[in-house]
Design a protein around this motif. Structure first.
Motif, PDB file in Angstrom:
ATOM      1  N   ALA A 108      31.290  43.820  35.888  1.00 33.10           N
ATOM      2  CA  ALA A 108      31.677  45.281  35.344  1.00 33.10           C
ATOM      3  C   ALA A 108      32.772  45.675  36.084  1.00 33.10           C
ATOM      4  O   ALA A 108      33.803  46.242  35.569  1.00 33.10           O
ATOM      5  N   ARG A 109      32.674  45.715  37.312  1.00 34.35           N
ATOM      6  CA  ARG A 109      33.883  46.513  38.106  1.00 34.35           C
ATOM      7  C   ARG A 109      35.105  45.213  38.297  1.00 34.35           C
ATOM      8  O   ARG A 109      36.199  45.994  38.163  1.00 34.35           O
ATOM      9  N   ALA A 110      35.016  44.216  38.199  1.00 39.08           N
ATOM     10  CA  ALA A 110      35.972  43.254  38.213  1.00 39.08           C
ATOM     11  C   ALA A 110      36.711  43.420  36.931  1.00 39.08           C
ATOM     12  O   ALA A 110      37.883  43.383  36.735  1.00 39.08           O
ATOM     13  N   ALA A 111      35.887  43.528  35.608  1.00 42.57           N
ATOM     14  CA  ALA A 111      36.611  43.563  34.335  1.00 42.57           C
ATOM     15  C   ALA A 111      37.061  44.800  34.270  1.00 42.57           C
ATOM     16  O   ALA A 111      38.319  44.934  33.592  1.00 42.57           O
ATOM     17  N   ALA A 112      36.888  46.009  34.897  1.00 41.93           N
ATOM     18  CA  ALA A 112      37.668  47.247  34.667  1.00 41.93           C
ATOM     19  C   ALA A 112      38.647  47.132  35.621  1.00 41.93           C
ATOM     20  O   ALA A 112      39.929  47.802  35.105  1.00 41.93           O
TER      21      ALA A 112
END
Length: 502
Positions: A405-409
């Motif tokens: 989720a952090r990478a996508a954000a």
């Protein structure tokens, strides 16, 4: 012997990564550059810089005589090859040694031993490391290769002995495909490596690609720093890497780590390296097979650094200076989860055609758990002569879901204008339910291509955004200053464009 001045025989983000490590260790650095890179970030970041030659890599970064000459003329006492270019050329390591330079990497004979896929297979069998069933026929004619493939049984992979990166590799599922694959693999191998030697191995259906980071010193110590899952690939080139692998049980992880250390010791290895495996099956019964060894630092080394709390480049430099490894096996453990996404200047909607040109807008994401390794900046010119990777976005989280989720954000907060990129493609991968479930294999990208590749933004939107970005820079107005007043962070137009990069 201490290193006081080091020449970085590379460019882009890996050159900057090495320069940063040297700065922390009070080691002076020498950058090298081609005419295409005269104004590049790595040139300005180093203490000294030496021109190698014209833009083509064969006349600059791949010119052993020019690189060694630059090291000697600049007073360097060591050379770090990074990855790519000359990093796995035994002749380069030998040339450095002959010039009295410390080569930050393995000995030349270890590079040579592991550089041949055929020789490496034989060495791994000697070490007791499982290898994919296969044959290297003495008869290297097309008929000889076909006969070996028939003996092994379809489907098979025809592979070049020299080199890597998927070049000189063809799959064949039947006799007709085999007849086309053999000459095609040989032509590509000769073109890429000057060596048309082929071998044949069983094609494992839907395998995972899992690699083990190893490290060895000159004092007989060798350790592994666990695994990286590298199954997400396109044309045998990695796109997204992570650690730990969602597939490994503690038992299989231990067995793979032990096999990788045995491989390094059998090869007489020193410094950082990676043993790559194919993984077949699930749970404690999963089987793994030696694929190849990369005798250098890997592009994806940051995920290992994040989950183990280590600095692999610093360790490389220490080992090259004759120090013992900075850790024992018992000191090393995995904590949390890290995912790396490679951002390329390429157009996925046009067959991933590489892009070139100036970066009109380039704003790297940040925040907790985000690391960006890059070699460019806003205003940089992306040349046509080299690999089109712009940056690596690495996200760390307590769990795999948190890291994803952090990478996508972070990717959604990474506006790039001037060239098309694969950012939207990467976001689609990270958001895909199969990826989130961890059900990966090396054919994932091809299998889901229709869901992953999106049309680029309309040209009028791109032009308008580029005009806005350039005008704000020219007037001294920041992107977060709208209507003459300072806007809140969520008023930044790049933050408010929630579908940016999709």
């Amino acid at each position: 012997m201490d290193i006081t001045r080091l020449l970085v025989a590379n460019r882009g983000e890996i050159a900057l990564r090495i320069i940063r490590a040297c700065r922390e260790m009070a080691i002076e650095t020498v950058a090298v550059y081609s005419d295409a890179d005269a104004m590049a970030r790595h040139v300005r970041a180093a203490d000294f810089a030496v021109r190698l030659g014209p833009a083509p890599a064969s006349e600059s970064y791949l010119n052993i005589e020019a690189v060694v000459g630059a090291a000697r003329s600049s007073g360097a006492d060591a050379v770090h090859p990074g990855y790519g270019f000359l990093s796995e050329r035994a002749a380069f390591a030998e040339a450095c040694a002959a010039a009295g330079l410390i080569f930050v990497g393995p000995p030349a004979d270890a590079i040579a031993r592991m550089g041949s896929k055929i020789g490496a297979r034989a060495l791994m069998e000697q070490a007791g490391v499982p290898v994919v069933p296969g044959r290297t026929p003495r008869d290297q004619s097309d008929a000889g290769i076909a006969s070996a493939a028939t003996d092994i049984g379809m489907p098979v992979l025809i592979k070049a002995s020299a080199g890597g990166g998927g070049k000189g590799m063809r799959a064949a599922h039947d006799a007709k495909a085999l007849a086309e694959a053999i000459p095609a693999a040989r032509r590509e191998a000769l073109s890429a490596f000057g060596d048309g030697t082929l071998y044949v191995e069983r094609l494992i259906p839907r395998p995972r690609h899992v690699e083990i980071q190893i490290f060895a010193d000159a004092h007989g110590n060798a350790v592994h720093l666990f695994e990286r899952e590298c199954s997400l690939q396109r044309r045998h080139q990695k796109i997204v890497e992570e650690s730990p692998s969602p597939a490994l049980t503690p038992l299989v992880r231990r067995r793979m780590g032990d096999a990788a250390v045995a491989a390094a010791q059998t090869a007489g290895y020193r410094n950082a390296g990676t043993i790559e495996f194919l993984l077949e099956g699930q749970g404690d019964e999963a089987k793994f097979y030696f694929l190849e060894m990369n005798t250098r630092l890997q592009v994806e080394h940051p995920v290992t650094e994040l989950v183990t709390g280590t600095d692999l480049v610093r360790a490389q430099l220490l080992v090259a200076m004759g120090h013992a490894l900075p850790w024992r096996q018992a000191d090393l453990e995995q904590r949390g989860h890290a995912i790396e996404c490679r951002v390329y200047a390429e157009d996925p909607a046009s067959g991933f055609l590489p892009q070139a040109g100036p970066l009109l807008l380039y704003r790297e994401p940040g925040g907790p758990g985000i690391r960006v390794d890059s070699g460019v900046e806003e205003g940089s010119d992306v040349p046509v002569q080299y690999d089109p990777m712009l940056a690596k976005v690495i996200a760390y989280g307590e769990t795999r879901d948190a890291a994803a989720a952090r990478a996508a954000a972070a990717l959604r907060a990474f506006p790039i204008l001037g060239v098309r990129t694969n950012v939207a493609f990467l976001i689609k991968i990270l958001d895909h339910p199969v990826f989130r479930a961890g059900d990966l294999h090396t054919g994932f990208v091809d299998e889901h291509a229709a869901e992953l590749i999106v049309a680029p933004a309309p040209s009028d939107l791109v032009l308008a955004a580029a005009t806005f970005a350039r005008s704000t820079r020219a007037s001294g107005v920041s992107a977060a200053t709208i209507g003459g007043s300072s806007a809140q962070p969520d008023s930044d137009p790049w933050s408010r464009m929630t579908d940016w990069g999709r």
